[in-house]
Each structure stands twice: as C-alpha cells, then as structure tokens.
Motif scaffolding. Sequence first.
Motif, mmCIF file in Angstrom:
data_model
loop_
_atom_site.group_PDB
_atom_site.id
_atom_site.type_symbol
_atom_site.label_atom_id
_atom_site.label_comp_id
_atom_site.label_asym_id
_atom_site.label_seq_id
_atom_site.Cartn_x
_atom_site.Cartn_y
_atom_site.Cartn_z
ATOM 1 N N PHE A 64 9.462 -10.053 2.012
ATOM 2 C CA PHE A 64 8.817 -10.529 0.788
ATOM 3 C C PHE A 64 7.337 -10.164 0.789
ATOM 4 O O PHE A 64 6.794 -9.725 -0.225
ATOM 5 C CB PHE A 64 9.002 -12.039 0.650
ATOM 6 C CG PHE A 64 8.389 -12.597 -0.589
ATOM 7 C CD1 PHE A 64 8.997 -12.401 -1.824
ATOM 8 C CD2 PHE A 64 7.206 -13.307 -0.538
ATOM 9 C CE1 PHE A 64 8.432 -12.907 -2.969
ATOM 10 C CE2 PHE A 64 6.633 -13.814 -1.685
ATOM 11 C CZ PHE A 64 7.243 -13.615 -2.914
ATOM 12 N N MET A 65 6.678 -10.337 1.940
ATOM 13 C CA MET A 65 5.260 -9.994 2.031
ATOM 14 C C MET A 65 5.040 -8.506 1.807
ATOM 15 O O MET A 65 4.078 -8.091 1.160
ATOM 16 C CB MET A 65 4.705 -10.415 3.391
ATOM 17 C CG MET A 65 4.528 -11.902 3.527
ATOM 18 S SD MET A 65 4.045 -12.461 5.155
ATOM 19 C CE MET A 65 2.855 -11.289 5.685
ATOM 20 N N ASP A 66 5.925 -7.686 2.342
ATOM 21 C CA ASP A 66 5.802 -6.236 2.213
ATOM 22 C C ASP A 66 5.932 -5.806 0.757
ATOM 23 O O ASP A 66 5.178 -4.970 0.274
ATOM 24 C CB ASP A 66 6.862 -5.565 3.085
ATOM 25 C CG ASP A 66 6.651 -4.075 3.211
ATOM 26 O OD1 ASP A 66 5.481 -3.651 3.202
ATOM 27 O OD2 ASP A 66 7.635 -3.348 3.320
ATOM 28 N N ARG A 67 6.878 -6.390 0.045
ATOM 29 C CA ARG A 67 7.069 -6.029 -1.359
ATOM 30 C C ARG A 67 5.928 -6.525 -2.226
ATOM 31 O O ARG A 67 5.557 -5.892 -3.202
ATOM 32 C CB ARG A 67 8.388 -6.580 -1.876
ATOM 33 C CG ARG A 67 9.579 -5.792 -1.410
ATOM 34 C CD ARG A 67 10.853 -6.345 -1.953
ATOM 35 N NE ARG A 67 11.215 -7.479 -1.100
ATOM 36 C CZ ARG A 67 12.041 -8.438 -1.443
ATOM 37 N NH1 ARG A 67 12.611 -8.422 -2.613
ATOM 38 N NH2 ARG A 67 12.309 -9.414 -0.611
ATOM 39 N N GLY A 68 5.351 -7.657 -1.898
ATOM 40 C CA GLY A 68 4.266 -8.218 -2.699
ATOM 41 C C GLY A 68 2.922 -7.591 -2.434
ATOM 42 O O GLY A 68 2.029 -7.622 -3.299
ATOM 43 N N ASN A 69 2.739 -6.992 -1.274
ATOM 44 C CA ASN A 69 1.428 -6.460 -0.917
ATOM 45 C C ASN A 69 1.022 -5.246 -1.730
ATOM 46 O O ASN A 69 -0.173 -5.005 -1.899
ATOM 47 C CB ASN A 69 1.381 -6.116 0.571
ATOM 48 C CG ASN A 69 1.096 -7.329 1.413
ATOM 49 O OD1 ASN A 69 0.576 -8.316 0.920
ATOM 50 N ND2 ASN A 69 1.433 -7.251 2.673
ATOM 51 N N ILE A 70 1.946 -4.457 -2.231
ATOM 52 C CA ILE A 70 1.566 -3.278 -3.016
ATOM 53 C C ILE A 70 0.898 -3.692 -4.318
ATOM 54 O O ILE A 70 -0.072 -3.073 -4.753
ATOM 55 C CB ILE A 70 2.772 -2.330 -3.237
ATOM 56 C CG1 ILE A 70 2.334 -0.985 -3.782
ATOM 57 C CG2 ILE A 70 3.795 -2.944 -4.155
ATOM 58 C CD1 ILE A 70 1.868 -0.044 -2.735
ATOM 59 N N ASN A 90 2.014 4.863 -10.167
ATOM 60 C CA ASN A 90 3.423 4.588 -10.496
ATOM 61 C C ASN A 90 4.360 5.473 -9.677
ATOM 62 O O ASN A 90 5.428 5.025 -9.247
ATOM 63 C CB ASN A 90 3.671 4.789 -11.983
ATOM 64 C CG ASN A 90 2.969 3.744 -12.814
ATOM 65 O OD1 ASN A 90 2.647 2.664 -12.326
ATOM 66 N ND2 ASN A 90 2.710 4.072 -14.071
ATOM 67 N N THR A 91 3.968 6.724 -9.466
ATOM 68 C CA THR A 91 4.781 7.622 -8.636
ATOM 69 C C THR A 91 4.816 7.121 -7.197
ATOM 70 O O THR A 91 5.879 7.096 -6.568
ATOM 71 C CB THR A 91 4.206 9.057 -8.689
ATOM 72 O OG1 THR A 91 4.148 9.476 -10.046
ATOM 73 C CG2 THR A 91 5.054 10.005 -7.881
ATOM 74 N N ALA A 92 3.659 6.721 -6.670
ATOM 75 C CA ALA A 92 3.607 6.181 -5.304
ATOM 76 C C ALA A 92 4.445 4.914 -5.192
ATOM 77 O O ALA A 92 5.150 4.701 -4.190
ATOM 78 C CB ALA A 92 2.163 5.903 -4.911
ATOM 79 N N ILE A 98 11.894 3.280 -3.552
ATOM 80 C CA ILE A 98 13.118 4.032 -3.252
ATOM 81 C C ILE A 98 13.347 4.060 -1.745
ATOM 82 O O ILE A 98 14.440 3.759 -1.261
ATOM 83 C CB ILE A 98 13.054 5.453 -3.836
ATOM 84 C CG1 ILE A 98 13.168 5.392 -5.354
ATOM 85 C CG2 ILE A 98 14.140 6.340 -3.254
ATOM 86 C CD1 ILE A 98 12.880 6.698 -6.049
ATOM 87 N N SER A 99 12.298 4.393 -0.987
ATOM 88 C CA SER A 99 12.449 4.410 0.473
ATOM 89 C C SER A 99 12.686 3.007 1.010
ATOM 90 O O SER A 99 13.461 2.815 1.947
ATOM 91 C CB SER A 99 11.228 5.049 1.132
ATOM 92 O OG SER A 99 10.068 4.311 0.819
ATOM 93 N N TYR A 100 12.030 2.006 0.428
ATOM 94 C CA TYR A 100 12.236 0.623 0.858
ATOM 95 C C TYR A 100 13.696 0.210 0.644
ATOM 96 O O TYR A 100 14.308 -0.404 1.513
ATOM 97 C CB TYR A 100 11.301 -0.308 0.087
ATOM 98 C CG TYR A 100 11.407 -1.737 0.516
ATOM 99 C CD1 TYR A 100 10.714 -2.192 1.631
ATOM 100 C CD2 TYR A 100 12.210 -2.637 -0.173
ATOM 101 C CE1 TYR A 100 10.809 -3.502 2.041
ATOM 102 C CE2 TYR A 100 12.311 -3.938 0.226
ATOM 103 C CZ TYR A 100 11.603 -4.380 1.329
ATOM 104 O OH TYR A 100 11.717 -5.664 1.741
ATOM 105 N N SER A 101 14.244 0.564 -0.502
ATOM 106 C CA SER A 101 15.633 0.197 -0.801
ATOM 107 C C SER A 101 16.611 0.903 0.130
ATOM 108 O O SER A 101 17.595 0.309 0.573
ATOM 109 C CB SER A 101 15.977 0.548 -2.247
ATOM 110 O OG SER A 101 15.134 -0.146 -3.125
ATOM 111 N N LEU A 102 16.358 2.175 0.422
ATOM 112 C CA LEU A 102 17.253 2.925 1.297
ATOM 113 C C LEU A 102 17.252 2.384 2.722
ATOM 114 O O LEU A 102 18.293 2.284 3.360
ATOM 115 C CB LEU A 102 16.873 4.407 1.306
ATOM 116 C CG LEU A 102 17.164 5.179 0.039
ATOM 117 C CD1 LEU A 102 16.598 6.594 0.141
ATOM 118 C CD2 LEU A 102 18.645 5.227 -0.229
#
Length: 108
Positions: A64-70, A90-92, A98-102
Amino acid sequence: MSPSLSDIMSDKNGVMLGATDLSKIQSTQQPAQVNLGPERERKLWRKIDVRLLPMISFMYLFSFMDRGNIGNAKLEGLVTQLHLTGSQFNTALSVFFISYSLFDFPAK
C-alpha cells in the motif's frame, strides 16, 4: 534391419505396452490422512496464524505504501526535479503500474 513396431511397443520382458494395458493398471497409493483431535488442530491453526499473519500484514502495508508514494512524490515536486514535460509523468506511472501488477501477481 530396423526394429518392428512390436519391438518398440514391448518392454524388456516382451510384455506389450499399449493403451489397453495401461488402462488396467490401478493406483494402490492412497493420500495420507492425518487425524488430529480438535484441540491439536486448533493449536496447529493458531501456530500457522501466529507465523503467517504478521508477515502477510507487513507485505500488505508495504504494498500500500509503495502504491501511494508515487502520488505523494508528484505532489512534492517529482515532475519539476526530473524535468518531466507533457505526458512523461503519465507514461512513467503506466510503466510503474504495469510492472507492479506483473510482479505483484506471483507474490500473492
């Protein structure tokens, strides 16, 4: 002289190996069953819970912290520090998710 089909389909004792022979073979192995009493089963589940739940909780927290930090990084000036223009952020962000989901899927 090449081997015949009957030579290829038989084992070293001359027994024919065919689909009909394989269908007659029955498995004699039974799955192992462990009978625990209700008290020992409760203790086992408690032991599993005590060992797994803290680790799973920390993994969820870090995820959760990783997803919120961006998003927090963008608010704190990530775009200006990296000199991102137009849709580069937006591209970044898309590449990140995508990489996070994979890589997150095999972890769960």
